[in-house]
Design a protein around this motif. Structure first.
Motif, PDB file in Angstrom:
ATOM      1  N   GLN A 189       0.817  -1.203   0.000  1.00  0.00           N
ATOM      2  CA  GLN A 189       0.000   0.000   0.000  1.00  0.00           C
ATOM      3  C   GLN A 189       0.862   1.270   0.000  1.00  0.00           C
ATOM      4  OE1 GLN A 189      -2.948  -0.125   3.145  1.00  0.00           O
ATOM      5  NE2 GLN A 189      -3.234   2.070   2.818  1.00  0.00           N
ATOM      6  N   SER A 191       2.313   1.658  -3.558  1.00  0.00           N
ATOM      7  CA  SER A 191       1.336   2.161  -4.533  1.00  0.00           C
ATOM      8  C   SER A 191       1.108   3.652  -4.316  1.00  0.00           C
ATOM      9  CB  SER A 191      -0.005   1.420  -4.401  1.00  0.00           C
ATOM     10  OG  SER A 191       0.094   0.105  -4.899  1.00  0.00           O
ATOM     11  N   TYR A 192       0.947   4.020  -3.048  1.00  0.00           N
ATOM     12  CA  TYR A 192       0.704   5.421  -2.739  1.00  0.00           C
ATOM     13  C   TYR A 192       1.913   6.287  -3.078  1.00  0.00           C
ATOM     14  CZ  TYR A 192      -0.524   9.665  -0.294  1.00  0.00           C
ATOM     15  OH  TYR A 192      -0.792  10.976  -0.012  1.00  0.00           O
ATOM     16  N   MET A 224      -1.804  12.191   3.864  1.00  0.00           N
ATOM     17  CA  MET A 224      -1.916  11.292   2.702  1.00  0.00           C
ATOM     18  C   MET A 224      -3.258  11.512   1.998  1.00  0.00           C
ATOM     19  SD  MET A 224       0.147   7.871   3.309  1.00  0.00           S
ATOM     20  CE  MET A 224      -1.162   6.755   3.811  1.00  0.00           C
ATOM     21  N   GLU A 225      -3.180  11.678   0.676  1.00  0.00           N
ATOM     22  CA  GLU A 225      -4.390  11.855  -0.107  1.00  0.00           C
ATOM     23  C   GLU A 225      -5.314  10.643  -0.036  1.00  0.00           C
ATOM     24  OE1 GLU A 225      -3.992  13.026  -4.283  1.00  0.00           O
ATOM     25  OE2 GLU A 225      -2.510  14.485  -3.602  1.00  0.00           O
ATOM     26  N   ASN A 226      -4.727   9.472   0.167  1.00  0.00           N
ATOM     27  CA  ASN A 226      -5.581   8.279   0.197  1.00  0.00           C
ATOM     28  C   ASN A 226      -6.066   7.961   1.613  1.00  0.00           C
ATOM     29  OD1 ASN A 226      -3.364   7.131   1.381  1.00  0.00           O
ATOM     30  ND2 ASN A 226      -3.295   5.339   0.047  1.00  0.00           N
ATOM     31  N   GLN A 283      -8.339   4.971   3.781  1.00  0.00           N
ATOM     32  CA  GLN A 283      -7.542   4.089   4.631  1.00  0.00           C
ATOM     33  C   GLN A 283      -8.337   3.009   5.356  1.00  0.00           C
ATOM     34  OE1 GLN A 283      -4.138   4.366   4.429  1.00  0.00           O
ATOM     35  NE2 GLN A 283      -4.432   2.322   5.251  1.00  0.00           N
ATOM     36  N   ILE A 314      -9.499   0.441   2.832  1.00  0.00           N
ATOM     37  CA  ILE A 314      -8.384  -0.384   2.354  1.00  0.00           C
ATOM     38  C   ILE A 314      -8.039  -1.445   3.395  1.00  0.00           C
ATOM     39  CG2 ILE A 314      -5.904  -0.374   1.837  1.00  0.00           C
ATOM     40  CD1 ILE A 314      -6.262   2.411   0.573  1.00  0.00           C
ATOM     41  N   ASP A 315      -7.934  -1.013   4.642  1.00  0.00           N
ATOM     42  CA  ASP A 315      -7.603  -1.954   5.720  1.00  0.00           C
ATOM     43  C   ASP A 315      -8.655  -3.056   5.830  1.00  0.00           C
ATOM     44  OD1 ASP A 315      -5.330  -0.530   6.279  1.00  0.00           O
ATOM     45  OD2 ASP A 315      -6.185   0.572   7.966  1.00  0.00           O
ATOM     46  N   SER A 350      -5.621   2.253  -3.213  1.00  0.00           N
ATOM     47  CA  SER A 350      -4.237   2.673  -2.947  1.00  0.00           C
ATOM     48  C   SER A 350      -3.711   3.578  -4.058  1.00  0.00           C
ATOM     49  CB  SER A 350      -3.309   1.458  -2.836  1.00  0.00           C
ATOM     50  OG  SER A 350      -3.631   0.693  -1.702  1.00  0.00           O
TER      51      SER A 350
END
Lengths: 114, 114, 114, 114
Positions: free
Chosen positions: A18, A21-22, B1-3, B7, B10-11, B58
């Motif tokens: 992850q 990718s980020y 973090m943009e993502n 998060q 994703i987790d 991601s």
């Protein structure tokens, strides 16, 4: 769980995939993307190998140790490259380098069972 | 973090993928594997979709919400099937059902942004 | 083979995933990489979604049609972006745009069964 | 294309991954699934490793040869197991064994460059 022995390593691989990718996408959006080509390339390779390693360990595969060997090498290379940019102040590279180092250590331990 | 907004989801996807892979292999090694065919099938499908959703998030992809829609449906179906076997005392199915439910909720939230 | 009905679409997805990965890396190594950010981004997203679609169809999953819906959208977006650079003479973008268009058509057909 | 040298091996890996996924699901739906546990297990492992190898080669990664080493071993093991059931008349195992053997050969050639 039978795959409990893999748990720490699976977690490290998934966190690393992850972060890679980020980092790749973040590098892509940096002004000086031309200087970050090698970083993006290694990020993408490392992410693919980490994801595969996690999947194979989740399956309890006897090939896990072999895949972790390759994964450790990819993580080391990516950590090295990201570290250079981390020193220049790139936060995503700093985070990625750390995730790669942790994954490298976890995979090394899996790859070379006592 | 943009993502970071992704998060939690994703987790949840990564935890679910892992629980599904492990459940599939565990079902396969149960004495009554013939009764667990549908469970193994859904486990494998759900794992594949969860991994893809995590990867796409991601990357910060604009297709994330669409993929989370499919992922939520797969997780719901897998949670339903695993729940049946959890009631019969299968621990890996109980763990998997729980991971699927959490992932279902996280993906629903991503799939239908307010 | 039960998955024979998926065969053409699986092949299109795998060919597209590969063309996208290759295009991403090739863009990355172009002199004017800064102008190709959106292309690389879409390449990576499209590759991930195509690989997942192929895997899910290989499993004969009932979620195949839903995933193909997302895949068709990703392929269309990537084909559109690559086409721009193909006109400027980038061969890898031309090849990728063509693979994306073929995959878009195959996925559309799967996504909307008659 | 720079990844042209990988092309034959990528194709073999993708074909093998698909044959393995299909064989796993087909075994799962056989009456005597209990006798096919090892086959399903190896199918799933081999599919995961083949997909990863194809992805890494598509990226033109310097880790390709290392991953192909692991992939060749997985393919050989899976081909061996599937061959047993092919002799008993299982068509999906025959197809899978053949795909695994082809992929084994292609990966061996990549893994040990002259």
């Amino acid at each position: 769980m039978e795959n409990q022995k893999y748990q720490e390593c699976i977690d490290a691989c998934l966190a690393c995939a992850q972060a890679c990718s980020y980092c790749a996408i973040s590098c892509l959006n940096e002004e000086h993307v031309a200087h970050l080509k090698k970083c993006i390339q290694l990020d993408l390779e490392c992410a693919a190998i980490c994801r595969a390693s996690a999947e194979v360990m989740s399956l309890g595969s006897s090939f896990s140790a072999h895949l972790c060997r390759v994964c450790a090498d990819a993580c080391r290379a990516c950590a090295e490259e990201c570290s250079k940019h981390a020193e220049m102040g790139m936060e995503h590279c700093r985070v990625c380098a750390e995730a790669c180092r942790k994954c490298y250590e976890a995979c090394e331990a899996m790859a070379t069972p006592v």
